[in-house]
Design a protein around this motif. Structure first.
Motif, PDB file in Angstrom:
ATOM      1  N   HIS A 121     -15.785   6.411   8.661  1.00  0.00           N
ATOM      2  CA  HIS A 121     -16.065   5.305   7.751  1.00  0.00           C
ATOM      3  C   HIS A 121     -15.095   5.350   6.578  1.00  0.00           C
ATOM      4  O   HIS A 121     -14.832   6.395   6.009  1.00  0.00           O
ATOM      5  N   GLU A 144     -22.269  11.013   1.710  1.00  0.00           N
ATOM      6  CA  GLU A 144     -21.106  11.736   2.219  1.00  0.00           C
ATOM      7  C   GLU A 144     -19.838  11.094   1.665  1.00  0.00           C
ATOM      8  O   GLU A 144     -19.698   9.876   1.675  1.00  0.00           O
ATOM      9  N   SER A 204     -21.692   1.434   1.297  1.00  0.00           N
ATOM     10  CA  SER A 204     -20.840   0.871   2.353  1.00  0.00           C
ATOM     11  C   SER A 204     -19.443   0.584   1.845  1.00  0.00           C
ATOM     12  O   SER A 204     -19.197   0.614   0.660  1.00  0.00           O
ATOM     13  N   SER A 229       0.841  -1.210   0.000  1.00  0.00           N
ATOM     14  CA  SER A 229       0.000   0.000   0.000  1.00  0.00           C
ATOM     15  C   SER A 229       0.873   1.255   0.000  1.00  0.00           C
ATOM     16  O   SER A 229       0.598   2.204   0.726  1.00  0.00           O
ATOM     17  N   CYS A 230       1.913   1.243  -0.803  1.00  0.00           N
ATOM     18  CA  CYS A 230       2.882   2.345  -0.762  1.00  0.00           C
ATOM     19  C   CYS A 230       2.529   3.454  -1.733  1.00  0.00           C
ATOM     20  O   CYS A 230       3.140   4.519  -1.710  1.00  0.00           O
ATOM     21  N   PHE A 288     -14.513   3.726   2.845  1.00  0.00           N
ATOM     22  CA  PHE A 288     -15.203   2.951   1.817  1.00  0.00           C
ATOM     23  C   PHE A 288     -14.308   1.876   1.191  1.00  0.00           C
ATOM     24  O   PHE A 288     -14.800   0.974   0.540  1.00  0.00           O
ATOM     25  N   ARG A 289     -12.994   1.993   1.354  1.00  0.00           N
ATOM     26  CA  ARG A 289     -12.093   0.953   0.859  1.00  0.00           C
ATOM     27  C   ARG A 289     -10.981   0.713   1.868  1.00  0.00           C
ATOM     28  O   ARG A 289      -9.830   1.056   1.648  1.00  0.00           O
ATOM     29  N   HIS A 338     -11.221  11.944  -4.866  1.00  0.00           N
ATOM     30  CA  HIS A 338     -11.515  11.318  -3.578  1.00  0.00           C
ATOM     31  C   HIS A 338     -12.949  10.824  -3.459  1.00  0.00           C
ATOM     32  O   HIS A 338     -13.217   9.858  -2.769  1.00  0.00           O
ATOM     33  N   ARG A 389     -15.339  11.907   1.151  1.00  0.00           N
ATOM     34  CA  ARG A 389     -14.210  12.807   1.320  1.00  0.00           C
ATOM     35  C   ARG A 389     -14.051  13.611   0.031  1.00  0.00           C
ATOM     36  O   ARG A 389     -14.186  13.059  -1.055  1.00  0.00           O
ATOM     37  N   GLU A 432     -19.962  -0.004  -3.525  1.00  0.00           N
ATOM     38  CA  GLU A 432     -19.288   0.993  -2.679  1.00  0.00           C
ATOM     39  C   GLU A 432     -20.085   2.273  -2.517  1.00  0.00           C
ATOM     40  O   GLU A 432     -19.601   3.236  -1.948  1.00  0.00           O
ATOM     41  N   LYS A 470     -11.689  16.911  -1.797  1.00  0.00           N
ATOM     42  CA  LYS A 470     -10.611  17.880  -1.675  1.00  0.00           C
ATOM     43  C   LYS A 470     -10.809  19.060  -2.622  1.00  0.00           C
ATOM     44  O   LYS A 470     -10.114  20.056  -2.516  1.00  0.00           O
ATOM     45  N   ASN A 503       1.750   7.676   5.398  1.00  0.00           N
ATOM     46  CA  ASN A 503       2.267   7.268   4.093  1.00  0.00           C
ATOM     47  C   ASN A 503       3.709   6.804   4.232  1.00  0.00           C
ATOM     48  O   ASN A 503       4.468   7.363   5.008  1.00  0.00           O
ATOM     49  N   PRO A 504       4.090   5.797   3.447  1.00  0.00           N
ATOM     50  CA  PRO A 504       5.463   5.315   3.541  1.00  0.00           C
ATOM     51  C   PRO A 504       6.469   6.252   2.857  1.00  0.00           C
ATOM     52  O   PRO A 504       6.086   7.148   2.098  1.00  0.00           O
ATOM     53  N   CYS A 510       8.174   5.586   0.427  1.00  0.00           N
ATOM     54  CA  CYS A 510       8.065   5.427  -1.035  1.00  0.00           C
ATOM     55  C   CYS A 510       7.344   6.612  -1.682  1.00  0.00           C
ATOM     56  O   CYS A 510       7.696   7.031  -2.785  1.00  0.00           O
ATOM     57  N   ASP A 540      -2.006  12.474  -4.836  1.00  0.00           N
ATOM     58  CA  ASP A 540      -2.441  11.513  -3.828  1.00  0.00           C
ATOM     59  C   ASP A 540      -2.675  10.189  -4.561  1.00  0.00           C
ATOM     60  O   ASP A 540      -2.653  10.161  -5.791  1.00  0.00           O
ATOM     61  N   ASP A 574      -4.287  15.743  -3.145  1.00  0.00           N
ATOM     62  CA  ASP A 574      -4.600  16.152  -1.786  1.00  0.00           C
ATOM     63  C   ASP A 574      -4.292  17.648  -1.714  1.00  0.00           C
ATOM     64  O   ASP A 574      -3.512  18.166  -2.511  1.00  0.00           O
ATOM     65  N   GLY A 579      -9.784  -4.015  -1.964  1.00  0.00           N
ATOM     66  CA  GLY A 579     -10.757  -3.058  -2.487  1.00  0.00           C
ATOM     67  C   GLY A 579     -10.076  -1.895  -3.178  1.00  0.00           C
ATOM     68  O   GLY A 579     -10.558  -1.387  -4.187  1.00  0.00           O
ATOM     69  N   ALA A 611     -11.599   7.524   3.165  1.00  0.00           N
ATOM     70  CA  ALA A 611     -12.210   7.643   4.493  1.00  0.00           C
ATOM     71  C   ALA A 611     -12.913   8.988   4.616  1.00  0.00           C
ATOM     72  O   ALA A 611     -12.446   9.986   4.084  1.00  0.00           O
ATOM     73  N   VAL A 612     -14.060   9.002   5.303  1.00  0.00           N
ATOM     74  CA  VAL A 612     -14.795  10.253   5.506  1.00  0.00           C
ATOM     75  C   VAL A 612     -14.636  10.720   6.947  1.00  0.00           C
ATOM     76  O   VAL A 612     -14.112   9.997   7.800  1.00  0.00           O
ATOM     77  N   ALA A 613     -15.119  11.944   7.194  1.00  0.00           N
ATOM     78  CA  ALA A 613     -14.870  12.596   8.482  1.00  0.00           C
ATOM     79  C   ALA A 613     -15.337  11.744   9.657  1.00  0.00           C
ATOM     80  O   ALA A 613     -14.686  11.686  10.693  1.00  0.00           O
ATOM     81  N   LEU A 654      -3.229   4.287  -1.237  1.00  0.00           N
ATOM     82  CA  LEU A 654      -2.790   4.668   0.115  1.00  0.00           C
ATOM     83  C   LEU A 654      -3.968   4.544   1.079  1.00  0.00           C
ATOM     84  O   LEU A 654      -5.090   4.941   0.748  1.00  0.00           O
ATOM     85  N   PRO A 655      -3.736   3.985   2.272  1.00  0.00           N
ATOM     86  CA  PRO A 655      -4.839   3.823   3.218  1.00  0.00           C
ATOM     87  C   PRO A 655      -5.453   5.187   3.569  1.00  0.00           C
ATOM     88  O   PRO A 655      -4.752   6.184   3.616  1.00  0.00           O
ATOM     89  N   GLY A 656      -6.744   5.203   3.757  1.00  0.00           N
ATOM     90  CA  GLY A 656      -7.391   6.447   4.173  1.00  0.00           C
ATOM     91  C   GLY A 656      -7.836   7.329   3.030  1.00  0.00           C
ATOM     92  O   GLY A 656      -8.493   8.348   3.249  1.00  0.00           O
ATOM     93  N   PHE A 657      -7.522   6.932   1.799  1.00  0.00           N
ATOM     94  CA  PHE A 657      -7.887   7.770   0.648  1.00  0.00           C
ATOM     95  C   PHE A 657      -9.396   7.964   0.577  1.00  0.00           C
ATOM     96  O   PHE A 657      -9.874   9.030   0.203  1.00  0.00           O
TER      97      PHE A 657
END
Lengths: 351, 281, 260
Positions: A289, B241, B281, A240-241, A291-292, B253, B243, B278, B245, C171-172, C174, A275, A255, A297, A284-286, A279-282
């Motif tokens: 939650h 909802e 959920s 996940s780099c 979604f991936r 996003h 995310r 997606e 940017k 983030n890493p 990389c 971005d 971002d 995923g 994610a909502v406030a 990458l983890p958190g891409f």
């Protein structure tokens, strides 16, 4: 439009002189075995031979790692003032291969879709593209012919086709390209068509890697493989780099962050940086939650984006342009070509 | 120099530039949620269900639902939950302070299509905030619509939003206020989940439009409840909802398959968005 | 009123505090925004109430832990500064050796025996494990790295004086290499810990032709199984791999099943 024929040495000498007009970028050596679109100087070592895809694609010169969106100033009486960044300088991207040229064309579509992205389009309007056709695959990783990028010409101002004896056919495809070519003063070529046909005959065939099904069938194929063991198989080794996103010529997600000078906290700027959806958190909502949340995923989203989502949205068969950068630079050896190959095979194995 | 293939479009150089907006009113709705009324330099010109990108320069920017109905003025009302860096700073702002506003963005509700229909609003928690931008204009011309029902749920009485509005709306619409638990404060509404009243609510599926806004988990259960009442999926609207940017379809996003939540959404007809993976959920 | 800022050092080389002083271009601007009340590298003064305490170094003795608790009690915000404070750094390798053996290696058998038998030295045995700051007190923010990164320090200060949270995405390294267009260390025939290590360092080591040795610590999502396999495929023995992971990160809890 005009055309010329010239020798490789003369063309490269000419490219070295173009720097007086503004920055010129050409693939040059980075580190031990890599290439990058680096600024051309008079003493730069340039060559067409030995090309393999650069670490970052040339299109990243249209979407820099830090792009200022605006400057702001806060005053107690007048409130907030915002001003757009200055007009970006012009530039020449030379030695761009067809795959990357197609990617720039696709990014033109994405950024041109209403509302157009003013920063990309300003950089793009100031950019001249000198593209080069490929008669041999760069290496074993590329698969441009499978995704319709091989021989792509649209978007280039000047398009170079390799001829025999280290000569190139130079065709102007835009008025800007014609002006540039006229100024270069190479021998005019009255019959580019014949040269092009001869070059086509010399092109490797089959060219690089291919799938057993045409790329146009991939959207349907992907639709039936939302839940496939292929997704998890190809992320077992994933870090996940984000490398696959950040080196992709058609990944454009960004971002945004603000910054200011410690000496003058009332003024500063907002800027964006690339971005990546791996990458983890891409997604994610406030509220928290995501979604991936799992790499499976995220990988599925990346692959479907290239072969399905973006084409459906912006037109075109494939937003993967087959340069092979993601697979070549993945330290886990995850190859998007192999993922699709597996999906095709898995479909055939299914009843 | 070459022109991009979409040279017909003249890009707006101010696309990413906010407009300065001055805070006129700040008020606590709950311990975490604060109401803001700000004045823009020119009319907001929004549709119900749209959002703005709200920023505090030097801190950052985030998508925020518009909470007031369109009135043709330059007023923007929002409710900010203190959840992160930007919202934390926004909570420290006072009347007279400045924020940046871009937008309005997104699709919004197709209000014209709602005329003559029974409207069932279902709000979970903060979901009431964007719904207010729709409920206000609907109630202002209530004669144009059929039966109006609002079911809104909160975790506890202390988390109830827009208490005065809910009471005022109760004169024109059927308003059901529900909480999961009543330990925190005295409570004059019902106890339960927003799905509870769906089973017994008088409802004609052919002429009812259900408008849902709440956390992802709420949609699943409310839609199951509406299915049981035979409300067709093209009669259901959801406000999603994601995310974001940029708010203008560029940052990637908010992408749900080939759909950009900031462009085609955040309000979707469930028949269109439901089948997309997606989405919920 | 300007926030009152203090720097405290424990077991470490004070390189992180030097890195703060080396922010030459902005250091005077920084002093405009904050009041520095304790800073061993630059001044000597003690303050009772602190807004932002920066802690440098690992906690090696129980008396250090007590001092840290005292600092925490009078600080509004506490920041772990650098790899020693955040993860124990190289000195935490001592945790893999029995304390008596460790004393012997450093002071010799005779002194080791004296420390064991003379009651005056018994307090040395009260706590012999090298600890990171968060193992003893609550840490509000982390500035990772050996040494800490000046730009991150500035971003943190700017965020705190404006009431915001610093942005430190998981983030890493990389990501930094790709954005700076550095050739991957693996493509130079080297091996690298970049994929599993917190970025934010602008990948300076790789940019200088070296590799990442993991001084910023292990990412929460690190795929260690895959990384170990990769290093093994690149010719590293199990011992090599363990030493690479432990160089900076020996104080980190990798989880027993994953610990090399």
């Amino acid at each position: 439009m005009t055309a010329s024929v010239a020798g490789e040495a003369a063309i490269l000498d000419w490219i070295r002189t173009l720097g007086s007009r503004g920055p010129v970028f050409f693939p040059q050596k980075i580190g031990r075995q890599s290439l990058g679109f680096q600024p051309v100087r008079r003493e730069s070592v340039l060559e067409f031979a030995g090309y393999h895809p650069t670490l970052a694609p040339p299109g990243k010169r249209l979407a820099p790692a830090v792009e200022v969106l605006f400057q702001y100033r806060s005053t107690p009486d007048r409130g907030l003032e915002f001003s757009p960044p200055p007009q970006p300088p012009g530039q020449i991207l030379a030695g761009v291969r067809s795959c990357d040229l197609k990617a720039i064309h696709l990014m033109d579509r994405v950024n041109g879709a209403a509302p157009g992205d003013p920063l990309y389009l300003a950089r793009r309007a100031g950019t001249t593209l000198l593209a080069v056709d490929c008669l041999q695959p760069c290496d074993t990783a590329c698969f441009c012919a499978a995704v319709g990028s091989l021989g792509w010409r649209q978007g280039a101002d000047l398009f170079l086709t390799p001829l025999e004896e280290a000569h190139y056919l130079m065709e102007a495809l835009t008025p800007a390209g014609a002006t540039l070519l006229a100024e270069a003063g190479f021998d005019p070529c009255p019959d580019p068509e014949t040269h092009r046909r001869r070059a086509e005959a010399r092109r490797a065939n089959p060219f690089g890697r291919h799938w057993p099904v045409p790329v146009t069938e991939l959207p349907t194929l992907l639709d039936h493989q939302w839940q496939s063991p292929v997704w998890s198989r190809h992320v077992e080794r994933c870090f996940s780099c984000g490398t696959c996103n950040l080196v992709c010529p058609t990944c454009y997600c960004f971002d945004v962050r603000d910054d200011f000078d410690l000496a003058a906290p009332q003024e500063g700027q907002r800027q964006r940086s690339p971005d990546g959806c791996m990458l983890p958190g891409f997604a994610a909502v406030a509220g928290g939650h995501d979604f991936r949340p799992q790499p499976e995923g995220r990988q599925r989203h990346r692959v479907r984006r290239k072969f399905q989502y973006l084409g459906a949205r912006h037109g075109g068969d494939s937003f993967c342009i087959g340069c092979g950068r993601c697979g070549r630079q993945c330290t886990a050896g995850i190859d998007i070509f192999a993922i699709v190959t597996d999906l095709i095979q898995h479909r055939e194995m299914a009843p | 120099m070459t022109a991009p293939s979409t040279s017909g479009i003249v890009p707006d150089p101010t696309l990413y530039l906010p407009r300065p907006a001055r805070i006129l009113e700040v008020r606590d709705l709950t311990a975490r949620e604060r109401f803001f009324r700000v004045a823009l330099p020119e009319p907001l010109q929004h549709r119900p269900g749209q959002f703005v990108m709200l920023s505090r320069p030097g801190i950052g920017e985030a998508p925020i639902s518009i909470s007031n109905g369109p009135r043709g003025d330059n007023i923007l009302e929002m409710v900010i939950r203190k959840a992160g860096s930007l919202t934390g700073v926004l909570h420290t702002l006072k009347v007279g302070d400045w924020v940046g506003v871009r937008g309005p963005f997104g699709s919004g509700f197709p209000l014209a299509e709602f005329q003559g229909m029974d409207l069932l609003f279902v709000a979970g928690g903060l979901g009431l905030v964007p719904l207010r931008s729709l409920i206000q204009p609907v109630l202002a011309e209530a004669h144009r619509y059929g039966t109006l029902t609002l079911i809104c749920g909160f975790r506890s009485p202390a988390e109830e939003l827009y208490r005065e509005d809910l009471q005022a709306w109760g004169r024109q619409a059927r308003v059901l206020r529900l909480v999961n638990e009543t330990a925190s404060l005295p409570w004059d509404g019902g106890i339960g989940l927003v799905t509870d009243p769906l089973a017994t609510l008088p409802l004609d599926p052919a002429r009812t439009l259900a408008i849902l806004c709440g956390p992802p988990v709420m949609y699943k259960f409310v839609i199951t409840g509406l299915d049981a009442r035979n409300v067709p999926h093209d009669h259901i609207f959801v406000d999603l909802e994601r995310r974001m940017k940029c708010g203008v379809g560029k940052c990637g996003h908010c992408q749900i398959n080939q759909v950009y939540c900031c462009q085609e959404g955040p309000v979707f007809r469930f028949s269109a968005i439901g089948p997309l993976r997606e989405a919920l959920s | 009123m300007k926030p009152r800022v203090a720097f405290f050092d424990f077991a470490g080389c004070e390189g992180c505090q030097l890195a703060v002083l080396n922010c030459e271009e902005v250091f005077l601007d920084l002093l405009e925004q904050v009041e520095i009340v304790e800073f061993r590298e630059a001044m000597s003064e003690t303050a009772h109430r602190i807004d932002i305490a920066f802690i440098e170094g690992s906690i090696n003795r129980e008396e250090d832990a007590q001092r840290l608790r005292d600092i925490r009690a009078r600080s509004r915000i506490l920041v772990a500064l650098g790899a020693c404070a955040n993860m124990g750094n190289v000195q935490a390798r001592a945790n893999f050796t029995a304390p008596a053996e460790h004393f012997k290696r450093i002071y010799g058998s005779a002194d080791r025996d004296r420390v064991q038998t003379d009651p005056r030295f018994w307090s040395l045995w009260a706590h012999t494990r090298v600890r990171a700051v968060h193992e003893i007190v609550a840490v509000d923010y982390r500035l990772r790295g050996c040494p800490m990164v000046a730009e991150e320090f500035l971003q943190l200060v700017k965020a705190l004086i404006s009431g915001a949270q610093p942005r430190q995405p998981a983030n890493p390294v990389c990501v930094e290499c790709r954005l700076h267009e550095f050739e991957c260390a693996f493509d130079r025939g080297d091996t690298c810990l970049g994929q599993i290590t917190w970025g934010g360092c602008a990948a300076v080591c790789i940019g200088q032709g070296y590799r990442c040795d993991g001084c910023r610590g292990l990412l929460p999502q690190a795929n260690l199984a895959a990384h170990r396999q990769l290093l093994s495929e690149r010719g590293l023995s199990d011992t090599d791999i363990r030493n690479r992971y432990r160089l900076f990160g020996s104080g980190e809890a990798l989880g027993e099943e994953q610990r090399p």
